[in-house]
Scaffold this motif. Structure first.
Motif, mmCIF file in Angstrom:
data_model
loop_
_atom_site.group_PDB
_atom_site.id
_atom_site.type_symbol
_atom_site.label_atom_id
_atom_site.label_comp_id
_atom_site.label_asym_id
_atom_site.label_seq_id
_atom_site.Cartn_x
_atom_site.Cartn_y
_atom_site.Cartn_z
ATOM 1 N N ALA A 205 80.233 -23.052 34.531
ATOM 2 C CA ALA A 205 80.696 -21.751 34.027
ATOM 3 C C ALA A 205 80.266 -20.603 34.946
ATOM 4 C CB ALA A 205 80.170 -21.513 32.614
ATOM 5 N N ARG A 206 79.375 -20.875 35.899
ATOM 6 C CA ARG A 206 78.966 -19.810 36.830
ATOM 7 C C ARG A 206 80.129 -19.313 37.684
ATOM 8 N NH1 ARG A 206 77.354 -24.680 38.746
ATOM 9 N NH2 ARG A 206 77.675 -25.202 40.957
ATOM 10 N N TYR A 207 81.230 -20.060 37.736
ATOM 11 C CA TYR A 207 82.402 -19.610 38.496
ATOM 12 C C TYR A 207 83.308 -18.699 37.676
ATOM 13 C CZ TYR A 207 80.926 -23.070 41.864
ATOM 14 O OH TYR A 207 80.175 -23.778 42.770
ATOM 15 N N GLY A 208 83.067 -18.627 36.369
ATOM 16 C CA GLY A 208 83.918 -17.810 35.492
ATOM 17 C C GLY A 208 83.541 -18.072 34.054
ATOM 18 N N ARG A 209 84.336 -18.920 33.391
ATOM 19 C CA ARG A 209 84.049 -19.271 31.996
ATOM 20 C C ARG A 209 83.732 -20.751 31.833
ATOM 21 N NH1 ARG A 209 89.640 -16.466 30.072
ATOM 22 N NH2 ARG A 209 90.293 -17.656 31.893
ATOM 23 N N GLY A 210 83.972 -21.525 32.899
ATOM 24 C CA GLY A 210 83.893 -22.979 32.742
ATOM 25 C C GLY A 210 85.172 -23.486 32.094
#
Length: 545
Positions: A205-210
């Motif tokens: 989720a560190r890239y967005g929401r997962g």
């Protein structure tokens, strides 16, 4: 690549010595060049769905096509599986950087990251399989993580454990595919900084929401030994670190729905996020779904649920759907289950076609690798695909229809395996003769000739096809597999390509993905993403939502 293709863009690729010169950057750029040279940059896809038939060799596809046709009361050969109606087709070369015949981890990593890698690798470039420290700076950005970073919705569906090689390669980074939960990771690897695959489904989720949709098996990987399984009283979770990842997911998605059976999935159709874990281990084979005490959804139902949730997002979505157990059935030497699960994948692809438009959704169907299933003899038209060969005198075709016989005068089946547990010698599990699924031997005795199949029901779902070479598990095959595609950008998918090119077809044909890569400075002057992206650069900024 033919520079004459509509929308073709030329990208120079340096000549290298093989295999020594095959760096991750070289794999990435060469895949980008092949896709751009075929016209993938012309694509205007809003959504992308990749269907992965694990171990779905071309022989498996042909046999499943006939199997489905015959199940519907027809001769079978005239039938087509749903994706065989797609306009674009290609072949995929599947080898890993260190193995002529590949595994699912290295192959799926090639498909999800654009870079070929070692056997067993999940989301990392080629290195040493058990060396955590070596892998830490080799993480690769997957197209699901890229899409998440580009504010698209993302989803994962599999009939395997969600931590198994194929789904894991969409979100995790590990040099060793078997590090599925904390108890699988060696202490030295933990000390060096590696984490188990299950917890990475949350940390991605560190890239967005997962992933907003994650549906599959593997409850045990996400729950602790203190947690009793909701479906089977005699089972508990596997984690020893005290982390209930299901609870953590629920805390991260307070409006989301965690489901573990078909009725709950149906009831959660309006939830903004879905986590479905339908078995402690892999989900059931299609033929065994009816025996599930709580009701298990089909792959087509899972696919429809995923599209229903993801398609609400105006920015578009990417989705990976795996028919995982085709592979497991082939490994077990049981063609019936391999074919029926291939038909279940065809049903799922048909459901996706009906739920989407080829004007804005690129659908790609492929396999990660082949198997040793053989389709042999001269069976007459309409001969049962799981049956014994009946012909009219073989290749010469003179005579009446009769059971074909080998050089010893014995009947044989159309389908067989080159190796596997179907070897007919006695084992520590079953006596000499035809084997019955499930059969997991650890020792073999030599076979004395072939068994007489005259009175054996080879069409029974548990019949195991004969195998020439005795192996505990049937092996993968090394030949090319098919790629079938429809929708924006699919015209570029043709010819024979390295498997890692599939990633580049997807990112180049999807403007939102392409644009995100260019924003990060990975594109050339023509806008083609040619430089290997650094995953860290795509992580959500601390102050962003």
């Amino acid at each position: 690549p033919a520079a004459t293709a509509p929308g073709a863009v030329a990208v120079d690729v340096p000549a290298v010595a093989h295999p020594a010169g095959e760096t991750p950057q070289w794999w990435y750029r060469s895949g980008a060049a092949r896709a751009a040279g075929s016209g993938a940059m012309d694509g205007k896809a809003k959504n992308v769905i990749l269907f992965l038939g694990d171990g779905m060799s071309l022989t498996t596809v042909a046999a499943a096509r006939i199997f489905e046709g015959q199940r519907n009361g027809n001769p079978g050969e005239e039938n087509l599986l749903s994706w065989e109606r797609f306009p674009a087709t290609a072949f995929s070369k599947t080898y890993n950087t260190d193995s002529q015949t590949p595994d699912s981890a290295g192959t799926m990593t090639a498909i999800t990251t654009g870079v070929k890698t070692h056997m067993g690798a999940i989301g990392v470039s080629a290195g040493t399989r058990n060396d955590c420290a070596d892998s830490l700076n080799k993480g690769l950005l997957t197209w699901l993580q890229l899409a998440d970073s580009a504010h698209m919705a993302t989803g994962i569906v599999s009939t395997a454990r969600l931590t198994h090689a194929t789904p894991a390669a969409t979100y995790a980074h590990s040099p060793e595919r078997n590090w599925e939960n904390d108890t699988d990771v060696p202490e030295a690897a933990k000390a060096a900084g590696c984490t188990d695959i299950a917890q990475q489904l949350l940390s991605t989720a560190r890239y967005g929401r997962g992933p907003l949709v994650a549906l599959g098996g593997g409850r045990g990987e996400f729950t602790t030994v203190e947690e009793r399984d909701p479906e089977y009283d005699d089972k508990v979770g596997q984690r020893l670190d005290g982390r209930s990842l299901v609870t953590e997911w629920q805390q991260a998605h307070p409006q989301g729905a965690y489901v573990w059976n078909a009725n709950q999935l149906q009831a959660a159709r309006n939830a903004p996020a879905l986590l479905g874990l339908f078995e402690p281990d892999h989900m059931r084979y299609e033929i065994e779904r009816k025996d599930d005490p709580s009701g298990e959804p089909s792959l087509a139902e899972l696919t429809k649920a995923a599209i229903n949730t993801l398609s609400r997002h105006k920015e578009g979505y990417v989705l990976m759907v795996e028919g995982a157990r085709i592979d497991h059935a082939n490994h077990s030497g049981n063609a019936y289950r391999a074919l029926s699960d291939t038909v279940a994948l065809s049903d799922a692809v048909r459901a996706a076609v009906e739920a989407t438009s080829d004007q804005d959704t690129l659908i790609i169907v492929t396999a990660d690798h082949s198997h040793t299933l053989n389709f042999v003899g001269y069976p007459a038209r309409g001969n049962p695909i799981l049956g014994k060969v009946k012909d009219k005198g073989g290749e010469d075709g003179v005579g009446g229809l009769d059971v074909a016989r080998d050089g010893l005068g014995l009947p044989y089946t159309t389908l067989s395996y080159a190796n596997g547990p179907g070897y007919t010698g006695a084992t520590n599990q079953q006596p000499a003769g035809p084997k019955v699924y499930p059969h997991n031997p650890s020792s073999f005795d030599p076979a004395a000739g072939r068994p007489d199949l005259s009175h054996v029901d080879t069409e029974h779902p548990d019949y195991m096809q004969e195998a020439l070479v005795p192996t505990k598990s049937e092996t993968h095959g090394g030949e090319d597999v098919g790629i079938w595609a429809r929708g924006p950008g699919s015209k570029a998918i043709r010819g024979t390509m390295e498997q890692n090119t599939i990633y580049h077809m997807i990112v180049q044909a999807t403007p939102r993905l392409r644009q995100r890569l260019c924003e990060a400075g990975t594109c050339d002057a023509k806008g083609v993403p040619v430089d290997l992206p650094t995953p860290k650069a795509f992580e959500r900024k601390a102050d962003a939502n």
